[in-house]
Structure formats: C-alpha cells, structure tokens
Design a protein around this motif. Structure first.
Motif, short mmCIF file in Angstrom:
data_model
loop_
_atom_site.label_atom_id
_atom_site.label_comp_id
_atom_site.label_asym_id
_atom_site.label_seq_id
_atom_site.Cartn_x
_atom_site.Cartn_y
_atom_site.Cartn_z
N LEU A 20 -7.63 -35.98 -18.39
CA LEU A 20 -7.32 -35.56 -19.75
C LEU A 20 -6.70 -36.69 -20.58
CD1 LEU A 20 -6.06 -31.91 -19.15
CD2 LEU A 20 -8.31 -32.68 -19.93
N GLU A 21 -6.01 -37.62 -19.94
CA GLU A 21 -5.49 -38.78 -20.66
C GLU A 21 -6.63 -39.70 -21.10
OE1 GLU A 21 -2.71 -40.56 -17.93
OE2 GLU A 21 -1.11 -39.16 -18.46
N GLU A 22 -7.67 -39.79 -20.29
CA GLU A 22 -8.81 -40.66 -20.58
C GLU A 22 -9.83 -40.00 -21.51
OE1 GLU A 22 -10.33 -41.66 -16.71
OE2 GLU A 22 -8.69 -43.06 -16.32
N ASN A 23 -9.80 -38.69 -21.64
CA ASN A 23 -10.76 -37.94 -22.45
C ASN A 23 -9.99 -37.06 -23.42
OD1 ASN A 23 -13.49 -38.48 -20.96
ND2 ASN A 23 -12.00 -38.05 -19.36
N VAL A 37 -8.17 -32.22 -27.13
CA VAL A 37 -8.33 -31.62 -25.80
C VAL A 37 -7.05 -30.93 -25.34
CG1 VAL A 37 -8.60 -32.24 -23.37
CG2 VAL A 37 -10.17 -33.16 -25.06
N THR A 38 -7.23 -29.74 -24.81
CA THR A 38 -6.11 -29.00 -24.20
C THR A 38 -6.46 -28.48 -22.82
OG1 THR A 38 -6.86 -26.95 -25.23
CG2 THR A 38 -5.18 -28.21 -26.41
N ASP A 39 -7.77 -28.38 -22.52
CA ASP A 39 -8.21 -27.70 -21.30
C ASP A 39 -9.14 -28.58 -20.47
OD1 ASP A 39 -6.99 -25.62 -22.59
OD2 ASP A 39 -8.77 -24.34 -22.69
N LEU A 40 -9.13 -28.29 -19.19
CA LEU A 40 -10.08 -28.89 -18.26
C LEU A 40 -11.06 -27.80 -17.85
CD1 LEU A 40 -10.95 -31.33 -16.56
CD2 LEU A 40 -9.54 -30.40 -14.74
N MET A 57 -15.25 -31.15 -17.67
CA MET A 57 -15.33 -31.48 -19.09
C MET A 57 -13.95 -31.30 -19.70
SD MET A 57 -18.77 -29.67 -20.56
CE MET A 57 -18.83 -30.66 -22.06
N ALA A 58 -13.61 -32.17 -20.62
CA ALA A 58 -12.38 -32.03 -21.40
C ALA A 58 -12.73 -31.24 -22.66
CB ALA A 58 -11.84 -33.41 -21.76
#
Length: 86
Positions: A20-23, A37-40, A57-58
């Motif tokens: 999530l930091e990268e996407n 982005v908030t979710d995986l 997916m982010a």
C-alpha cells in the motif's frame, strides 16, 4: 490459531503495508473513484493467496465496495478485478 497461520498473518501485515505504500492510487479507477488507496483487494480470495502479492490490488473504498457489492463476478473477471477460482 495455529503457529503457521499466525506466522502467515504477520508476514501478510508486513507485505500489505509495503504494497500500500508503493501503490497509493486506486488501481481499479471505476466511476466515482476516490483515487486515494485505503484497501487491499485479493482478486482471487484470501485463503491460499493471502500472501500472493500478484493477486492483490490497491483500491479506494468506493471501488472495493463496487467490486464486491454491485458488480457481477463475470464483470469483475472481465475487467481483471477478480480472478476466477478453479
């Protein structure tokens, strides 16, 4: 919880944070997308693929909700937002 499951969940937490930091932008970009982005999202479910980054997916919350609540499985597969389980 088994030791193996606990280990996999610790690994998942670390992988998820990095992913999530990268996407940071929503990868679905559906109508009304919130972009941030908030979710995986696990395109093929979490079970055996819990730590399989290639199935992730982010997403923003709105897109994630649409994929799970208002989009058919067939449509999500067609848009490459889900992977058909065999």
């Amino acid at each position: 919880m088994s030791k193996n499951r606990a280990r996999k969940l610790r690994e998942y937490t670390d992988l998820k944070k990095k992913f999530l930091e990268e996407n940071r932008k929503c990868q679905a970009n559906l109508p009304d997308c919130e972009v941030t982005v908030t979710d995986l999202h696990h395109k093929e479910g979490r079970g055996k693929n819990l730590n399989e980054v290639s199935t992730w997916m982010a997403l923003c919350r709105k897109c994630h909700d649409k994929i799970h609540n208002s989009m058919s499985m067939e449509e999500a597969i067609k848009r490459k937002l889900r992977i058909k389980r065999i």
